[in-house]
Each structure stands twice: as structure tokens, then as C-alpha cells.
Design an enzyme around this catalytic site. Structure first.
Site, mmCIF file in Angstrom:
data_model
loop_
_atom_site.group_PDB
_atom_site.id
_atom_site.type_symbol
_atom_site.label_atom_id
_atom_site.label_comp_id
_atom_site.label_asym_id
_atom_site.label_seq_id
_atom_site.Cartn_x
_atom_site.Cartn_y
_atom_site.Cartn_z
ATOM 1 N N TYR A 92 1.533 -9.910 -2.050
ATOM 2 C CA TYR A 92 2.753 -10.421 -0.894
ATOM 3 C C TYR A 92 2.843 -9.256 -0.167
ATOM 4 C CZ TYR A 92 7.708 -11.700 -0.034
ATOM 5 O OH TYR A 92 8.643 -12.137 0.582
ATOM 6 N N LYS A 165 4.053 -16.809 -0.614
ATOM 7 C CA LYS A 165 5.523 -17.011 -1.143
ATOM 8 C C LYS A 165 5.442 -17.798 -2.372
ATOM 9 C CE LYS A 165 7.887 -15.043 2.273
ATOM 10 N NZ LYS A 165 9.147 -14.123 2.352
HETATM 11 O O1 LIG Z 1 7.936 -12.051 3.833
HETATM 12 C C1 LIG Z 1 8.593 -11.095 3.650
HETATM 13 O O2 LIG Z 1 8.309 -10.043 3.126
HETATM 14 C C2 LIG Z 1 10.028 -11.219 3.720
HETATM 15 C C3 LIG Z 1 10.485 -11.951 4.922
HETATM 16 O O3 LIG Z 1 10.524 -13.379 4.583
HETATM 17 C C4 LIG Z 1 9.801 -11.610 6.392
HETATM 18 O O4 LIG Z 1 9.651 -12.341 7.159
HETATM 19 O O5 LIG Z 1 9.748 -10.340 6.636
HETATM 20 MN MN LIG Z 2 9.542 -14.477 6.464
#
Ligand SMILES: O=C(O)C[C@H](O)C(=O)O
Ligand SMILES: [Mn+2]
Ligand SMILES: NC(=O)c1ccc[n+]([C@@H]2O[C@H](COP(=O)([O-])OP(=O)(O)OC[C@H]3O[C@@H](n4cnc5c(N)ncnc54)[C@H](O)[C@@H]3O)[C@@H](O)[C@H]2O)c1
Length: 540
Positions: A92, A165
């Protein structure tokens, strides 16, 4: 349909690789296609982790994990579940930002995503059917790639945020990976370097906007709803001018969620409640400054505002606690180009003797003495020593959340904030941060990233198949993260640690499901049972 032979080995949902038993190998005509020794899942995990650990960079580690996912979903999630803390920044944010920026050049596999093009709208239904391949889809994460994290417009390459996600949904909350579908809406891109790149894999034209854009989104939502009536529809990283419009259009009619607006609002409120639990102050005594009042900034502001109203303030009283700073400086009611979400929180010039000078963060901090400073500006390093020292001069425990992602865009580093405030700052960051040693105390830094709540929120909502995602359910999620951290420990974090993500995702899911039942948004009656029944575990 029964898969056998190479079709079985090539189906990543069904493949067990070397864990297929002798009997299974015979029965499915794969004898001789694997080395003879039959491994357990644990042995496979051990071997995969060894390989993972030998990769030198986060990017190489991520590429390895994506290959593993494409081979064997069960093994991927078993491994992920055993190393959540270590893998989150790889699967992520922040590593995902690198793969999004380089997607067309790194491309190996579409990873089950549905690619919907605004130029081929007649294909929407077929594309969704092809990508779901007969699976019962309960969760879609969709992006149009315009507002990826803080790195902006990456066109079709943004599909990786939908993929990433969804992986967190499964690792954190046990959402069945067979029930999910990543979707990207390719409406073009305004990034010139992509349009000029022959290898760019998306539509080579500028973003389509206006009615044609909204009709395309409509068509996608309608088709997806028809095909998958029980679906929870998660919108991610849409641009500032569309995100709130889209949420407002659908939120009262279907089960839908905008992560950047609602998810970020929930986790930031949870973090602030955690900070106040440490400082023993009241929410309704706080002065809130949002630095960067776009999708996330305005979404968070609304959530904190609603929380102040719930705690007894009238709307007019509550509004007085908020200040928004965007590119133009402090936002006034006569500022040009205000968004509809900014308007309710603007100030009057007559409130200040020096209104015309309030065009930068430092001047505004001097003028309004915030006790909470939240950064969603995408502007790195903007929480300077001068800004923070000025803030800390007027409040005992300044609450400072630099939330812009990825790492390179954060408004400040946690260690600097602690240094500049002599250890007083109560901090949460958007990306994961190692604990900081300062003056003999180990400070744990909470991660105010929506990933800490959206998995549980989604699982709870899906488990009871709620009609919509209500404010009450959202509020419940924000209040579910309290009571996990001991606030009396020196250096305690304002949010629970990511290492416990799976545990508190269940708390969030159960709370949200119960709230849906209480609000009669479902026919389900037993929240815990519904959540437990839906939860998937990686095992053969
Ligand atoms: O994706 C992430 O780390 C959190 C959030 O949705 C973002 O857009 O930064
Ligand atoms: Mn985001
Ligand atoms: N931690 C989390 O969970 C989380 C969640 C969502 C978004 N974010 C981060 O927040 C940031 C913003 O995301 P978004 O979706 O709201 O984007 P956005 O484009 O909607 O908002 C960014 C805002 O910052 C403003 N801005 C730009 N330059 C500025 C400056 N010099 N001073 C003040 N404001 C300025 C823009 O005008 C805009 O209103 C991103 O970095 C994103 O990664 C974090």
C-alpha cells in the site's frame, strides 16, 4: 465449472501450488506438474517470506508480492496476515505511489481489474462481467485516477490504488478476495508526460469533463448496481472538483463510500479523540486549522464539526472553531474559487485587523492560535519550525497531523515536530513512521490513514447488507478505535498500532453493523454473527 490441469494451477483463487496433496494432484490431472514434495501452507509462507526478505528495495518487494498474489491468493494473504506491519507500506502507501507513477513501464498483469473506457461505453457491462468472471462481487473500489494520493493525475495508471486498497480490505478485515473487483474509469489524463509516452496504457487524450464525464460515472454505477445488487461501492482518489459531487449524488440511495472524504474524516476524528484522551482536554475547546482544504481537508473538517455539534454546540457556535487555509491563504467568504465544501467554514474579513496579510500559514497561525493543525495540502515541509513554535507558544499540547501522502509530500516529519515542541506535540502522520526517541521517551506515532478504518467499516456494512452508509455508522466507526491505547503511558500514540489492524477492524465492523441494525438499515438482527459469517480466512 471445474478447473483442472494447468487451468487449475493458473487460477490464483484455487491454486495451492506445492500444497496440493498427492490425491488432489491425481484427481485434478496435475501430477507431474509440481515438484513431488507436498508442502504445508506454513512451509510455503516460510519460503515466500525468505524470498521477499532477499529483495533489496520496497519496489522489488512489492513486485514480488504482486507476482505471488497472481499465483496464489491464499498464500499471499496468509503471508500478509503474518507481517501486516511490515507489508502495509509495501503493498500500500507509500510504495504504491511508485508503482502508479511507473505502471505502464512496470506492467505485467492486470490483476483482475476492470478497465472501463469513456470511449467504449457500450462495453461497460461486458467488461464488468468479464472481470468478475462469474464471481459474486460484494465490493468495488473505483478510481478515475485524477487525485491519486497527493501525486495528482495518473490516468489509467491509478488502477493500482483500487488494487492496493482492496488488498488492505482483505488483510485487515478478512473481506473475501473472490468477492472484490478493482475498477478504473479511464476518462483520459491531463498529465502531459503520459500523453507523450508511447508506452502509456490509457486513453491518449485529455480528461473528459462535464456532462459526458458524469453520465459515464452514472452508467458505470447503474450497470454495476444491476450486476451486483449487494455491492458496497468505494470511491477513491477522484479529483477535487468531482469527489464530493459524486458522493452527494449517490450516498442517500445506494451503499457507497468515499474514502478520501469519509474515511479520512473518521480516522482523523479518531486520532483527535485519542489525542484529547492523552491531554485530557475537551473537543469543544479546540481551535481547528485545516491546511489544505480540498477533498480530504474539507471532509475531515465536516466530520470534526459534526462531532462538536454532537457534543452540544450549536452549528453556529461550532463553526467558530474552524479555519481553513488553502492556496489563497485563510479562506474568507469573499475569497474567489471557493468549493461548496469550503463555503460553510469561511471567515469574515472584519474579524481580523490584518485580514489582507493572512495569506500564508504562519500569519494565520499567529492570528488564530490553533490547537489542532491538520495538513492535507500536498505541500511538503510547510509545517516549518516557525509555524510549529508559534502554535506551541499558545497551547500546551498542540495536536499536529501532517497527513499528506506519500512520504515525500508530508507537511512535516514527526521527529522534527517533537523537537520543535519539546516533546509536547500529539502527532499522527499519513504514512507509517518508526517510533521516535526524544529526551529519554519513546514516542509512538499513530498513523492517521483511512486504511485503519475503511476495511472494518466496509466489512460491517457488507455483513448486514446495509441500505446505505449512514452518518451514524460513520460516527460509530470513529468512536470504535478508542480504549485500545493506554493514554497514561509516556509517548503513547494517539491511534492504535497498525500491528493490531486485524483486531480493531473487527471492533469497527461489529460496531458499524450494530449501528445499521439500530437504525433499521438492514433486515439482519445479529451483528456479530453477520460479521463473523462474512469474514474470510486464508487457508486451504
Ligand atoms: O491512500 C492513502 O494512503 C490514504 C489516502 O486515501 C490518500 O489518498 O492519501
Ligand atoms: Mn485516497
Ligand atoms: N492520511 C490519509 O488517510 C489521507 C487521506 C486522504 C488524503 N490524504 C492526503 O491529503 C492530501 C490531499 O488529498 P486530497 O484528496 O484532499 O487532494 P485535493 O487536491 O482535493 O486537496 C489538496 C488541497 O490542497 C490545496 N493546496 C495546494 N497547494 C497549497 C498550498 N501551497 N497551501 C495550502 N493549500 C494548498 C489545494 O488547493 C487543494 O484544495 C494528499 O497528499 C493525500 O495523500 C491523506
Amino acid at each position: 465449472m471445474k478447473y483442472e490441469g494447468l487451468d487449475l494451477l493458473n487460477n490464483h483463487f484455487l491454486n495451492k501450488g506445492t500444497a496440493f496433496t498427492k490425491e488432489e494432484r491425481k484427481e485434478n490431472h496435475i501430477e507431474g506438474l509440481l515438484p513431488p514434495f507436498v508442502q504445508t501452507l506454513d512451509q510455503q509462507v516460510e519460503q515466500a517470506y525468505e524470498n521477499y526478505s532477499n529483495k533489496d528495495t520496497f519496489l522489488a518487494k512489492r513486485m514480488y508480492l504482486m507476482d505471488l498474489f497472481n499465483e496464489n491468493v491464499t498464500l499471499f494473504y496468509k503471508l500478509f496476515s503474518q507481517h501486516v506491519n511490515e507489508f502495509m507500506p509495501v503493498v500500500y502507501d507509500p510504495t504504491i505511489a511508485d508503482t502508479i507513477e511507473n505502471y505502464s513501464h512496470l506492467f505485467l498483469d492486470p490483476q483482475n481489474a476492470a478497465f472501463l473506457s469513456i470511449d467504449d461505453q457500450d462495453d461497460i457491462e461486458a467488461s464488468l462481467k468479464n472481470a468478475s468472471a462469474g464471481r459474486d462481487i460484494k465490493l468495488i473500489v473505483v478510481t478515475d485516477g485524477e487525485g491519486i494520493l497527493g501525486i495528482g493525475d495518473w490516468g489509467v495508471q491509478g488502477v493500482d490504488i483500487s488494487v492496493g486498497k482492496l488488498m488492505v480490505y482483505t488483510a485487515a478485515a478478512g473481506v473475501d478476495p473472490k468477492s472484490v473487483l478493482p475498477v478504473v474509469l479511464d476518462v483520459g489524463t491531463n498529465r502531459k508526460e503520459l500523453l507523450a509516452d508511447d508506452l502509456y496504457m490509457g486513453n491518449h487524450h485529455e480528461r473528459v469533463t462535464g456532462d459526458k464525464y458524469y453520465n459515464f460515472v452514472d452508467k458505470f454505477v447503474e450497470t454495476a448496481e444491476n450486476l451486483f445488487p449487494d455491492m458496497y461501492l468505494h470511491f477513491e482518489d477522484f479529483g477535487r472538483s468531482n469527489a464530493a459531487n459524486i458522493l452527494n449524488k449517490y450516498k442517500d440511495n445506494i451503499l457507497t463510500f468515499n474514502d478520501d472524504i469519509q474515511g479520512t474524516g473518521i480516522i482523523t476524528l479518531a486520532g483527535i479523540l485519542g489525542a484529547l484522551n492523552i491531554s485530557k482536554e475537551k473537543l469543544t475547546d479546540q481551535v481547528y486549522l485545516s491546511f489544505g482544504a480540498g477533498t480530504a481537508g474539507a471532509g475531515i473538517t465536516k466530520r470534526i464539526f459534526d462531532a462538536m455539534v454532537e457534543e452540544g454546540l450549536s452549528e453556529d457556535e461550532a463553526r467558530k472553531h474552524f479555519y481553513l487555509v488553502d492556496k489563497q491563504g485563510l479562506l474568507f467568504d469573499d475569497t474567489e474559487d471557493l468549493t461548496p465544501e469550503q463555503k460553510p467554514f469561511t471567515r469574515k474579513r472584519s474579524e481580523f485587523a490584518n485580514a489582507d496579510e493572512l495569506t500564508n500559514l504562519e500569519a494565520v497561525v499567529k492570528a488564530v492560535h490553533p490547537t489542532i493543525l491538520v495538513g492535507t495540502s500536498t505541500q511538503p515541509g510547510t509545517f516549518t519550525e516557525a509555524v510549529i513554535k508559534e502554535m506551541a507558544a499558545h497551547t500546551e499540547r498542540p495536536i499536529i497531523f501532517p497527513l499528506s501522502n506519500p512520504t515525500k509530500l508530508a507537511e512535516a516529519k514527526a521527529e522534527d515536530l517533537l523537537k520543535w515542541t519539546d516533546g509536547k506535540a500529539l502527532i499522527a502522520t499519513g504514512i507509517p513512521v518508526e517510533p521516535v526517541e526524544y529526551n529519554g521517551v519513546t514516542y509512538h506515532i499513530g498513523q492517521a490513514n483511512n486504511a485503519l478504518v475503511y476495511p472494518g467499516l466496509g466489512l460491517g456494512s457488507m455483513a448486514v447488507n446495509a441500505k446505505i452508509l449512514s452518518d451514524g455508522m460513520i460516527n460509530k466507526a470513529a468512536h470504535s478505535l478508542g480504549g485500545i491505547v493506554d493514554p497514561t503511558q509516556p509517548g503513547a500514540a494517539v491511534l492504535p498500532p497498525v500491528s493490531q489492524l486485524d483486531k480493531f477492524s473487527m471492533t469497527v465492523a461489529n460496531g458499524v453493523a450494530q449501528q445499521a441494525i439500530d437504525e433499521k438499515l438492514t433486515t439482519a438482527t445479529d451483528a456479530k454473527k453477520a460479521v463473523a459469517d462474512l469474514k474470510w480466512e486464508p487457508k486451504y
